[in-house]
Design a protein around this motif. Structure first.
Motif, PDB file in Angstrom:
ATOM      1  N   ILE A   6       0.871  -1.338  -0.205  1.00 34.75           N
ATOM      2  CA  ILE A   6       0.493   0.157   0.158  1.00 34.75           C
ATOM      3  C   ILE A   6       1.005   1.029   0.064  1.00 34.75           C
ATOM      4  O   ILE A   6       0.921   2.001  -1.169  1.00 34.75           O
ATOM      5  CB  ILE A   6      -0.826   0.089   1.498  1.00 34.75           C
ATOM      6  N   PHE A  42       0.210   1.384   6.693  1.00 32.90           N
ATOM      7  CA  PHE A  42      -0.150   3.200   5.489  1.00 32.90           C
ATOM      8  C   PHE A  42       0.655   3.972   6.679  1.00 32.90           C
ATOM      9  O   PHE A  42       1.386   3.511   7.837  1.00 32.90           O
ATOM     10  CB  PHE A  42      -1.329   3.879   5.991  1.00 32.90           C
ATOM     11  N   LEU A  48      -6.154   9.015   2.645  1.00 34.49           N
ATOM     12  CA  LEU A  48      -6.346   8.709   1.483  1.00 34.49           C
ATOM     13  C   LEU A  48      -7.354   9.128   0.795  1.00 34.49           C
ATOM     14  O   LEU A  48      -8.508   8.716   0.774  1.00 34.49           O
ATOM     15  CB  LEU A  48      -6.684   7.219   1.991  1.00 34.49           C
ATOM     16  N   ASP A  53      -4.919   5.749  -4.853  1.00 31.16           N
ATOM     17  CA  ASP A  53      -5.203   4.736  -3.743  1.00 31.16           C
ATOM     18  C   ASP A  53      -6.338   3.954  -3.593  1.00 31.16           C
ATOM     19  O   ASP A  53      -5.848   2.608  -2.834  1.00 31.16           O
ATOM     20  CB  ASP A  53      -5.736   5.808  -2.066  1.00 31.16           C
ATOM     21  N   SER A  54      -7.403   3.343  -3.749  1.00 32.28           N
ATOM     22  CA  SER A  54      -7.961   2.669  -4.349  1.00 32.28           C
ATOM     23  C   SER A  54      -7.815   1.521  -4.406  1.00 32.28           C
ATOM     24  O   SER A  54      -7.796   0.214  -3.879  1.00 32.28           O
ATOM     25  CB  SER A  54      -9.382   3.160  -5.772  1.00 32.28           C
ATOM     26  N   SER A  57      -4.631   0.119  -1.654  1.00 28.60           N
ATOM     27  CA  SER A  57      -5.264   0.551  -0.693  1.00 28.60           C
ATOM     28  C   SER A  57      -6.069  -1.375  -0.146  1.00 28.60           C
ATOM     29  O   SER A  57      -5.445  -1.955   0.514  1.00 28.60           O
ATOM     30  CB  SER A  57      -6.164   0.942   0.100  1.00 28.60           C
ATOM     31  N   ASN A 119      -5.457  -2.743   9.455  1.00 26.29           N
ATOM     32  CA  ASN A 119      -5.435  -2.522   8.232  1.00 26.29           C
ATOM     33  C   ASN A 119      -6.532  -1.577   7.310  1.00 26.29           C
ATOM     34  O   ASN A 119      -6.895  -0.357   6.768  1.00 26.29           O
ATOM     35  CB  ASN A 119      -5.158  -3.428   6.678  1.00 26.29           C
ATOM     36  N   CYS A 120      -7.748  -2.726   7.708  1.00 26.66           N
ATOM     37  CA  CYS A 120      -9.258  -1.917   7.447  1.00 26.66           C
ATOM     38  C   CYS A 120      -9.385  -1.011   8.006  1.00 26.66           C
ATOM     39  O   CYS A 120      -9.830   0.010   7.612  1.00 26.66           O
ATOM     40  CB  CYS A 120     -10.322  -3.553   7.330  1.00 26.66           C
ATOM     41  N   TYR A 123      -7.832   2.068   6.870  1.00 32.03           N
ATOM     42  CA  TYR A 123      -8.801   2.568   5.585  1.00 32.03           C
ATOM     43  C   TYR A 123     -10.035   3.429   5.700  1.00 32.03           C
ATOM     44  O   TYR A 123     -10.448   4.200   5.365  1.00 32.03           O
ATOM     45  CB  TYR A 123      -8.162   1.452   4.590  1.00 32.03           C
ATOM     46  N   VAL A 127      -9.683   6.889   4.612  1.00 35.86           N
ATOM     47  CA  VAL A 127      -9.764   7.257   3.672  1.00 35.86           C
ATOM     48  C   VAL A 127     -10.998   8.570   3.426  1.00 35.86           C
ATOM     49  O   VAL A 127     -11.745   8.848   3.920  1.00 35.86           O
ATOM     50  CB  VAL A 127     -11.050   6.435   2.419  1.00 35.86           C
ATOM     51  N   TYR A 143     -14.326   1.571  -0.181  1.00 36.49           N
ATOM     52  CA  TYR A 143     -14.940   1.736   1.288  1.00 36.49           C
ATOM     53  C   TYR A 143     -15.896   0.510   1.596  1.00 36.49           C
ATOM     54  O   TYR A 143     -15.680  -0.060   2.364  1.00 36.49           O
ATOM     55  CB  TYR A 143     -15.987   3.471   1.502  1.00 36.49           C
ATOM     56  N   VAL A 146     -13.675  -2.759   1.706  1.00 43.52           N
ATOM     57  CA  VAL A 146     -13.565  -2.983   3.241  1.00 43.52           C
ATOM     58  C   VAL A 146     -13.464  -3.146   4.310  1.00 43.52           C
ATOM     59  O   VAL A 146     -13.665  -3.997   5.082  1.00 43.52           O
ATOM     60  CB  VAL A 146     -11.869  -2.182   2.803  1.00 43.52           C
TER      61      VAL A 146
END
Length: 574
Positions: A6, A42, A48, A53-54, A57, A119-120, A123, A127, A143, A146
């Motif tokens: 990422i 990150f 983000l 990034d989409s 990530s 990590n989720c 994000y 984001v 979004y 995730v």
């Protein structure tokens, strides 16, 4: 698949967050979030808000999911009744099968799950959800993806550990992690209720499309939201809602999912040499969602399932897991039948396959077992050879992907939900006949059709009975619709009310569904969880304990006694 990072690896200030999970009361040096697991990839305080990034990530989180992909399958099979570790299996596999957790076990690494989750969480917290381009929310699809990854991972955590800390915010410091992980752990019910509420607002969001990655469609990497909600509702006991989510996914007007007609059959009632095999549970048409695995260890996370389930050059042909006596017994107990027209006859006769005389023992009963599994002897190795003289092949195992959802298993969960919602006739129809308007008119009484309403509504232009429509049992047991031994359970005498009859049928139809799940879903990582779900639902630990303790053919009394205490079903928190 290219391994996406990422952003660059985090500083020690970020990765140190894992240490503090020891505060739950464990004195072991093992971890729940360990300090060297790169839990967040990150940069600190990074927002983000760039188009690139989409993909990076989501692919970065998927990279973390690859680490637990094999384990989800292993935990679902090795703790169940359909597979056994061989003499060549690792000590960890043998202990897992025996529910012996006194020693450290490589399959008990909870930090890998929390690596996905953290990590989720990062994000979702960082984001830019307000960012738009040409009137479209730039990150809404990612979004939603995730969110589904996080919910799916938490469900796997709960199935493995029973109760786990529920953390919905990113943990960036040791203090934050200590506080989060010291909370009272959440059980399966709480986790399901939490994520049902969390996911429902995103049901209508389309999945992103990153194009083809390593010759695989990236759309298949994303979990269908309605199916995941169906699973969460099924575990939460919200059966009406579960049936609705499964039904709405299967009957989507833009992408309807019809029942599979790929079968393995005997050519006719006089030929029992080799079946005609058109059954392919790992094909692109059947598999709807999976975790892609790397092609080589040099690329990243590869799947070790082929070496556990199959004879390979890498394991010197010594596989670690093999089908149990229980698996072969479940298949052999099925009754295969034909519906054939004899010469000069105006009606079809029902003919049943013999019970002996086959060239392979696996040909007795349901043929999906023989399609999925084979064992041959080379007869060339000495007793002192470094190579095994036997070759095991389980066809469902692929090195390129770990399947999460496929169409037939979704239909079976739909049947399970329908049955528990109070519609056993419709649920049984899925097993014996298939389901569409024509089937409902002829096989389900008008009272149940009226009560079920839209839960059993199918577009007649898409779901049509045209002489080649099969129930799921027919995928391996012949023409199930004609089998007089495969019938909807009925009480021996008329009960006081219609509802009494429904109540009588529900647990018996559920037993048939769980058996069908074994025949259809064997070796895919579902079995222990299916047994556990019914045992919890019925408040009957013996439902699971009896099945697992008989996997070698006779009852293992010590194992049965152990499993009568549901606390022993789960891995211990480290």
């Amino acid at each position: 698949m290219k391994k996406y990072s990422i952003i660059k690896r985090m500083t020690s200030r970020i990765t140190v967050i894992g240490y503090c999970l020891l505060v739950i009361g464990m004195t072991s040096c093992s971890d729940m979030l360990e300090t060297e697991s790169d839990l967040v990839e990150f940069e600190e305080n990074h927002t983000l808000n760039h188009a690139t990034d989409s993909v990076y990530s989501v692919m970065g989180i998927l990279n973390k999911m690859q680490v637990i992909a094999d384990r989800v399958v292993v935990l679902g099979e090795v703790r169940g009744d359909l597979m056994l570790p061989t003499l060549s299996a690792s000590t960890d596999l043998k202990r897992l099968s025996a529910f012996d957790f006194k020693e450290a076990n490589s399959y008990n690494r909870i930090s890998d799950y929390y690596a996905v989750i953290n990590n989720c969480n990062y994000y979702l917290a960082h984001v830019d959800t307000a960012m738009e381009r040409r009137g479209r929310n730039l990150f809404l699809r990612e979004y939603a993806v995730v969110k589904s990854y996080r919910a799916w991972t938490y469900l796997q955590l709960a199935l493995a550990y029973g109760k786990v800390p529920l953390v919905l915010q990113p943990l960036m410091t040791e203090k934050e992690a200590r506080e989060a992980m010291s909370q009272t752990p959440a059980d399966i019910q709480t986790i399901c209720e939490t994520f049902i509420n969390d996911l429902t607002p995103f049901v209508g969001v389309n999945l992103p499309d990153f194009g083809s990655i390593n010759s695989m469609s990236s759309e298949d990497f994303f979990i269908p939201m309605r199916v995941l909600l169906g699973d969460l509702c099924l575990w939460a006991g919200r059966y009406q809602e579960a049936a609705r989510w499964y039904h709405d996914y299967l009957t989507d007007r833009y992408d309807p999912i019809q029942m599979s007609t790929q079968r393995i059959i005997w050519p006719n009632s006089t030929q029992y040499g080799t079946p005609l095999d058109n059954y392919n549970p790992t094909g692109d048409r059947e598999v709807l969602c999976y975790i892609p695995m790397e092609p080589t260890v040099f690329s990243g996370n590869i799947s070790n399932l082929p070496n556990l389930f199959n004879s390979t050059r890498e394991n010197n042909y010594f596989y670690g897991l093999t089908p149990s006596s229980a698996m072969s017994r479940i298949a052999a107990d099925q009754i295969y039948c034909f519906e054939e027209s004899m010469q000069g006859a105006t009606t079809k006769d029902t003919i049943y396959a013999p019970r002996t005389g086959f060239t392979r023992g696996e040909y007795l009963g349901d043929l999906r077992y023989s399609s999925n599994y084979s064992l041959t002897s080379t007869g060339t190795q000495s007793d002192y050879s470094e190579y095994s003289s036997y070759r095991q092949r389980i066809n469902k195992i692929a090195s390129s992907k770990v399947t999460l959802y496929r169409r037939t298993m979704i239909y079976l969960r739909y049947a399970e939900a329908l049955n528990r919602a109070g519609y056993p006739q419709s649920a049984f129809a899925i097993l014996k006949y298939g389901i569409c308007d024509d089937i409902l008119k002829n096989r389900v009484d008008s009272v149940e059709v009226s009560q079920a309403g839209n839960l059993v509504a199918f577009d007649p232009e898409v779901f049509r009975f045209e002489g080649s429509y099969f129930g799921i049992h027919s995928l391996g047991s012949g023409d199930a619709h004609a089998n007089e031994y495969y019938t909807l359970p009925q009480p021996a005498t008329q009960l006081a009310s219609r509802q009494d009859t429904v109540n009588y049928q529900i647990p018996l139809v559920e037993d048939l569904i769980i058996t069908e799940m074994a025949l259809e879903g064997a070796f895919e990582g579902y079995r222990f969880n299916d047994l556990m779900r019914v045992a919890l639902r019925r408040n009957d630990p013996a439902y699971l304990a009896n099945a697992v303790s008989r996997r070698e053919g006779t009852v293992d009394e010590a194992l049965r006694t152990l499993l009568m205490n549901s606390d022993n079903w789960y891995l211990p928190l480290p």
